[in-house]
Each structure stands twice: as structure tokens, then as C-alpha cells.
Design an enzyme around this catalytic site. Structure first.
Site, PDB file in Angstrom:
ATOM      1  N   GLU A   1      -7.040   9.719   3.292  1.00 10.89           N
ATOM      2  CA  GLU A   1      -6.456   9.808   1.954  1.00 10.89           C
ATOM      3  C   GLU A   1      -7.471   9.455   0.874  1.00 10.89           C
ATOM      4  OE1 GLU A   1      -2.988   7.313   1.691  1.00 10.89           O
ATOM      5  OE2 GLU A   1      -2.329   7.944   3.674  1.00 10.89           O
TER       6      GLU A   1
ATOM      7  N   CYS B   1     -10.667   6.949  -5.577  1.00  6.00           N
ATOM      8  CA  CYS B   1     -10.570   5.889  -4.580  1.00  6.00           C
ATOM      9  C   CYS B   1     -10.777   6.549  -3.219  1.00  6.00           C
ATOM     10  CB  CYS B   1      -9.193   5.244  -4.683  1.00  6.00           C
ATOM     11  SG  CYS B   1      -8.875   4.054  -3.380  1.00  6.00           S
TER      12      CYS B   1
ATOM     13  N   HIS C   1      -6.250 -12.770  -1.459  1.00  6.76           N
ATOM     14  CA  HIS C   1      -4.814 -12.758  -1.167  1.00  6.76           C
ATOM     15  C   HIS C   1      -4.181 -14.098  -0.825  1.00  6.76           C
ATOM     16  CE1 HIS C   1      -5.200  -8.525  -1.541  1.00  6.76           C
ATOM     17  NE2 HIS C   1      -5.568  -8.250  -0.316  1.00  6.76           N
TER      18      HIS C   1
ATOM     19  N   CYS D   1      -1.470   2.969   0.253  1.00  6.96           N
ATOM     20  CA  CYS D   1      -2.582   3.499   1.014  1.00  6.96           C
ATOM     21  C   CYS D   1      -2.299   3.541   2.515  1.00  6.96           C
ATOM     22  CB  CYS D   1      -3.807   2.641   0.740  1.00  6.96           C
ATOM     23  SG  CYS D   1      -5.251   3.429   1.339  1.00  6.96           S
TER      24      CYS D   1
HETATM   25  N1  SAH Z   1     -10.525  -2.946   3.618  1.00 10.22           N
HETATM   26  C1  SAH Z   1     -10.877  -3.165   2.264  1.00 10.22           C
HETATM   27  C2  SAH Z   1     -10.602  -2.002   1.344  1.00 10.22           C
HETATM   28  C3  SAH Z   1      -9.354  -1.220   1.524  1.00 10.22           C
HETATM   29  S1  SAH Z   1      -7.839  -1.876   0.990  1.00 10.22           S
HETATM   30  C4  SAH Z   1     -10.232  -4.429   1.754  1.00 10.22           C
HETATM   31  O1  SAH Z   1      -9.465  -5.038   2.481  1.00 10.22           O
HETATM   32  O2  SAH Z   1     -10.529  -4.849   0.650  1.00 10.22           O
HETATM   33  C5  SAH Z   1      -7.950  -1.952  -0.761  1.00 10.22           C
HETATM   34  C6  SAH Z   1      -7.124  -3.087  -1.362  1.00 10.22           C
HETATM   35  O3  SAH Z   1      -5.720  -2.815  -1.221  1.00 10.22           O
HETATM   36  C7  SAH Z   1      -7.361  -4.415  -0.662  1.00 10.22           C
HETATM   37  O4  SAH Z   1      -7.413  -5.435  -1.620  1.00 10.22           O
HETATM   38  C8  SAH Z   1      -6.119  -4.554   0.186  1.00 10.22           C
HETATM   39  O5  SAH Z   1      -5.885  -5.867   0.573  1.00 10.22           O
HETATM   40  C9  SAH Z   1      -5.079  -3.972  -0.731  1.00 10.22           C
HETATM   41  N2  SAH Z   1      -3.826  -3.574  -0.091  1.00 10.22           N
HETATM   42  C10 SAH Z   1      -3.621  -3.050   1.125  1.00 10.22           C
HETATM   43  N3  SAH Z   1      -2.319  -2.831   1.350  1.00 10.22           N
HETATM   44  C11 SAH Z   1      -1.684  -3.218   0.231  1.00 10.22           C
HETATM   45  C12 SAH Z   1      -0.332  -3.254  -0.165  1.00 10.22           C
HETATM   46  N4  SAH Z   1       0.641  -2.846   0.645  1.00 10.22           N
HETATM   47  N5  SAH Z   1      -0.049  -3.733  -1.402  1.00 10.22           N
HETATM   48  C13 SAH Z   1      -1.023  -4.153  -2.236  1.00 10.22           C
HETATM   49  N6  SAH Z   1      -2.314  -4.143  -1.922  1.00 10.22           N
HETATM   50  C14 SAH Z   1      -2.646  -3.694  -0.691  1.00 10.22           C
END
Ligand code: SAH
Length: 358
Positions: free
Chosen positions: A92, A105, A216, A333
């Protein structure tokens, strides 16, 4: 096996081209076709002799993305693509329009092995790494499809970029190449869940990109419950790496903090977070968690988000709350790919968005 031509740097391409008995200048020509024009086929390289195009296609392959699905938001100009790769795998990408230009992205892996509890991309683990050319193709395909020029890139799609370090580094150098898209490193963000040794490795590359760290949680206990990676590297190790990174690069780190109701969104969490990050060159980006059915994570109430942000800004932190773009195509995502894998028609939970089938 044919070589993946768009993953080669210009010096490597020059070497490969001269090995075929061709003059050097052909390499720059081909490089520009691949990376400035984003061609999908050697036959689009119209100023190359037919014989040369045939030689190239006998020796090389151009990895491209086919648009399997395209969702266009009716609220803003966000577009979400589900791409199919040459081996049938799906990834995606999202295109967002901001005042300063278009941002894509991109995904860095098919799936992800980091296992964050709230994330849809990781529910079935990692399938494979993406090649540099496959990361580039996500941008080139969107540019061609929409007739736009992309100015910013965020590596926040599927996958953990620092778990595919070499390919991601090569991608970064290619996208920033003046003979290619020439996107400045200052317009690129890379997001990691906190692969500590690779943060140090990235620091040594001394790039001007923005590092985002998916924090987080303010304590090891909460973080371990949300992100398995926290069992390998605790907050002390992670924040030490982040401090070293900012000191070496003089670049501000952006900490991502997804607020999950009842898990990490209390005022006490905000206070502890402020202590953890005290004195660091950073910015905190609060994200109301995207609810993914399988994860059971619930979004914090707007009032809770506001209070959390106020506590941090009251202590002098730069804080933003992520605006929701493309709320109507809000397959968080990884959900689009999962939906496609389960059911090729994927019509559920798209809401009022327009769906354009390719
Ligand atoms: N693996 C990397 C990049 C991909 S995820 C990382 O962890 O940073 C990109 C961002 O989206 C990250 O901050 C991740 O924690 C966040 N993310 C993933 N799933 C999410 C969700 N359901 N709600 C909000 N943020 C989410």
C-alpha cells in the site's frame, strides 16, 4: 536472472552498461529515463536505438507497481493505492496533498515482523523485503497516475524500514539523486519502531532526513505490552540512541505517540513522557489510534487527546495532533492489503469514498 536496473546507482549502472560494450553516456540517459521519467518499459526510452532497448530488456528488468485498487477520498485529496508487485505480492501507498506539495507514504516491506499490537500491517508477519526499485516505483506510479510531482516522502507505510536497512538506504540515495527525482533529504521522514542498533547506523550516515520514532508509551511496562520490539531494547536504550542521534545530526526527532484508550492516554502517562524526553531536541506527534478490528484498540476521546497535548506543551514540548486525512478511505495501514487477500472484491468498510478500479 535479469538484474533489477532501477535499484542500481548511477556509478553501478555505468559499470553495467559499459560491461555490455556501450558508451558511458548511455548510463546517464537510462538513469534519467528510469528515475526522472519513471518509465515502466525499455520501449519508453524513445531516444535509445531499438537494438539497445532490446539488449537492455534481455539483461535487465524494471520492477514496477500495478495499480490493483485506488481509493480517492471525497473529503480531501488523499489517494490510497493497493499495488501489485511482479510476484503477485501487494503493498500500500498513500498520496496526501498539503499546502506545501504532495507527500507519498511508502511501504518498505510486504507485511512486517515487528508485531505492534495496534497495527494491521503486521498481523500476518513479514513476507519479504522490498527492493529499492519497488520503493521508488510506489512514488513513480502515483506521480504518473495522478499527473503530479511529489515533493515529500514519508516511510510510514507497511513494514519496518530499519529491518530492511540496506535497501532503504539505497532507496534514499536514489530518490535524492539530482539526476533522478532529486527530492531533498530534508523532505524525507523515516519512521522506526525503535531498532536501536540501526538508529546508530543511520546516525553514522549523517543524512538530513527526519527520523520519526514510534514511541507510543512512557514506560517499559506499557511499551512492552504494545510493542514486542520493546522487549529487545528498553526505553533507556532507545532514548540513549535518540539523544545520540540528535546530538550528532542536529536534527530534531519526531516521536510518534498513538493514543489508545485506557492504555497510554492518562495524564500520568503524559507527565512520565515529559520526564522521559526532557531536554531532547524533539517534537511529539500525537495520533488518535486508528481502530483496527482485530487489535481491539480503541481511540482516545478528543478531550483526552487535548489534555494529553496540553500537559506536554505546558512543559515546553512542541506537540501536534495528527490530522486525519482521507477519513473516508480510512483503511488503516495494512488493512487494504489484508482485505484484498481475504476477498478480491473488497467492498467492506470503505465508506462513502469513490472506488476506482483499474
Ligand atoms: N514500522 C515503522 C513504520 C511504519 S508504521 C514504525 O513503526 O514506525 C507508521 C506509524 O504508524 C508508526 O508510528 C506506527 O506505530 C503507526 N501505526 C501503526 N498502526 C497504527 C494504528 N492502528 N493507529 C495509529 N497509528 C498506527
Amino acid at each position: 536472472m535479469k538484474a533489477d536496473i532501477a535499484s542500481l546507482t548511477l556509478p553501478e549502472l555505468t559499470e553495467a552498461v559499459t560491461a555490455l560494450g556501450l558508451p558511458k553516456y548511455r548510463a546517464s540517459q537510462i538513469f534519467r529515463w528510469l528515475h526522472k521519467a519513471g518509465v515502466r518499459d525499455f520501449d519508453e526510452m524513445t531516444d535509445l536505438p531499438l537494438k539497445l532497448r532490446a539488449d537492455l530488456s534481455n539483461n535487465f528488468v524494471i520492477f514496477s507497481c500495478d495499480i490493483e485498487k485506488k481509493l480517492c477520498s471525497e473529503y480531501d485529496n488523499t489517494v490510497k493505492y493497493l499495488y501489485r508487485l511482479h510476484d503477485g505480492e501487494r503493498i500500500e501507498s498513500v498520496v496526501m496533498q498539503y499546502k506545501y506539495g504532495y507527500t507519498v507514504c511508502v511501504s518498505s516491506q510486504v507485511g512486517c515482523r515487528m508485531g505492534c499490537r495496534f497495527c494491521a500491517s503486521t498481523l500476518e508477519g513479514v513476507v519479504r523485503n522490498l527492493t529499492p526499485s519497488e520503493i521508488l516505483a510506489q512514488i513513480y506510479t502515483a506521480e504518473r497516475d495522478l499527473g503530479i510531482r511529489v515533493s515529500h516522502v514519508v516511510m510510514m507505510g507497511m513494514g519496518e524500514p530499519l529491518d530492511n536497512y540496506d535497501n532503504v538506504l539505497r532507496f534514499l540515495r536514489l530518490i535524492a539523486d539530482p539526476d533522478g527525482k532529486n527530492i531533498s533529504m530534508r523532505h524525507i521522514s523515516l519512521s522506526t519502531c525503535g531498532v536501536v542498533p540501526k538508529i546508530y547506523a543511520l546516525m553514522e550516515e549523517d543524512l538530513q532526513l527526519t527520523l520519526s520514532v514510534s514511541l507510543h508509551a512512557p514506560t517499559d511496562e506499557i511499551r512492552r505490552a504494545m510493542m514486542p520490539v520493546a522487549k529487545k531494547w528498553d526505553l533507556k536504550a532507545l532514548t540513549d540512541a535518540c539523544r545520540a542521534y540528535t546530538e550528532r545530526t542536529s536534527r530534531r526527532i519526531s516521536f510518534e505517540y498513538a493514543l489508545v484508550r485506557g492504555v497510554n492516554d492518562s495524564p500520568a502517562c503524559a507527565e512520565t513522557l515529559a520526564k522521559l524526553l526532557r531536554g531532547m531536541l524533539c517534537h511529539v506527534n500525537l495520533i488518535p489510534v486508528n481502530e483496527v478490528a482485530e487489535t481491539g484498540c480503541k481511540e482516545s476521546a478528543p478531550e483526552t487527546v487535548r489534555r494529553f497535548a496540553e500537559i506536554l506543551s505546558g512543559k515546553g514540548f512542541a506537540v501536534t495532533v495528527r490530522r486525519k486525512l482521507g477519513a473516508d478511505i480510512n483503511a488503516a495501514c495494512g488493512q487494504l492489503r489484508r482485505g484484498a487477500a481475504k476477498n478480491d472484491t473488497f467492498s467492506a468498510d470503505i465508506g462513502p469514498a469513490q472506488e476506482e478500479k483499474q
